[in-house]
Design a protein around this motif. Structure first.
Motif, mmCIF file in Angstrom:
data_model
loop_
_atom_site.group_PDB
_atom_site.id
_atom_site.type_symbol
_atom_site.label_atom_id
_atom_site.label_comp_id
_atom_site.label_asym_id
_atom_site.label_seq_id
_atom_site.Cartn_x
_atom_site.Cartn_y
_atom_site.Cartn_z
ATOM 1 N N UNK A 22 1.179 -1.225 0.179
ATOM 2 C CA UNK A 22 0.522 0.109 0.010
ATOM 3 C C UNK A 22 0.862 1.031 -0.262
ATOM 4 N N UNK A 23 2.321 1.492 0.556
ATOM 5 C CA UNK A 23 2.610 2.447 0.201
ATOM 6 C C UNK A 23 3.723 2.492 -0.591
ATOM 7 N N UNK A 24 3.871 1.968 -1.816
ATOM 8 C CA UNK A 24 4.009 1.860 -3.298
ATOM 9 C C UNK A 24 3.328 2.762 -3.801
ATOM 10 N N UNK A 25 4.155 3.299 -4.943
ATOM 11 C CA UNK A 25 3.001 4.110 -6.340
ATOM 12 C C UNK A 25 2.138 3.564 -6.918
ATOM 13 N N UNK A 26 1.168 4.639 -6.572
ATOM 14 C CA UNK A 26 0.189 3.309 -7.724
ATOM 15 C C UNK A 26 0.569 2.854 -9.339
ATOM 16 N N UNK A 27 2.180 3.196 -9.654
ATOM 17 C CA UNK A 27 2.191 2.640 -11.085
ATOM 18 C C UNK A 27 2.875 1.255 -10.681
ATOM 19 N N UNK A 28 3.868 1.708 -9.761
ATOM 20 C CA UNK A 28 4.246 0.145 -9.324
ATOM 21 C C UNK A 28 3.628 -1.233 -9.117
ATOM 22 N N UNK A 29 2.492 -0.695 -8.068
ATOM 23 C CA UNK A 29 1.703 -1.244 -7.677
ATOM 24 C C UNK A 29 1.114 -2.435 -9.149
ATOM 25 N N UNK A 30 0.597 -1.158 -10.353
ATOM 26 C CA UNK A 30 -0.465 -1.526 -11.612
ATOM 27 C C UNK A 30 0.829 -3.035 -11.858
#
Length: 56
Positions: A22-30
């Motif tokens: 949840x702390x990761x940037x959205x693009x990394x999570x995607x």
């Protein structure tokens, strides 16, 4: 070290992995979610996230 079937399984069962994710940037999570079958442990999640953060 605990191994799971997929990223989804890891996040469902490991609270530390979920909180980290949840702390990761959205693009990394995607990107991680697109290939979630290769992320089967918290250490793999951390290493792949670090690699992606450098690349993005």
């Amino acid at each position: 070290m605990d191994y799971y079937l997929s990223l989804e399984d890891l996040l469902d069962q490991d609270l530390s992995a979920y909180e980290y994710f949840q702390t990761l940037p959205p693009e990394v999570r995607n990107v991680l979610e697109l290939d979630g079958s290769s992320v089967t442990s918290f250490s793999l999640l951390q290493s792949q996230a670090a690699r992606l953060k450098e690349a993005l």
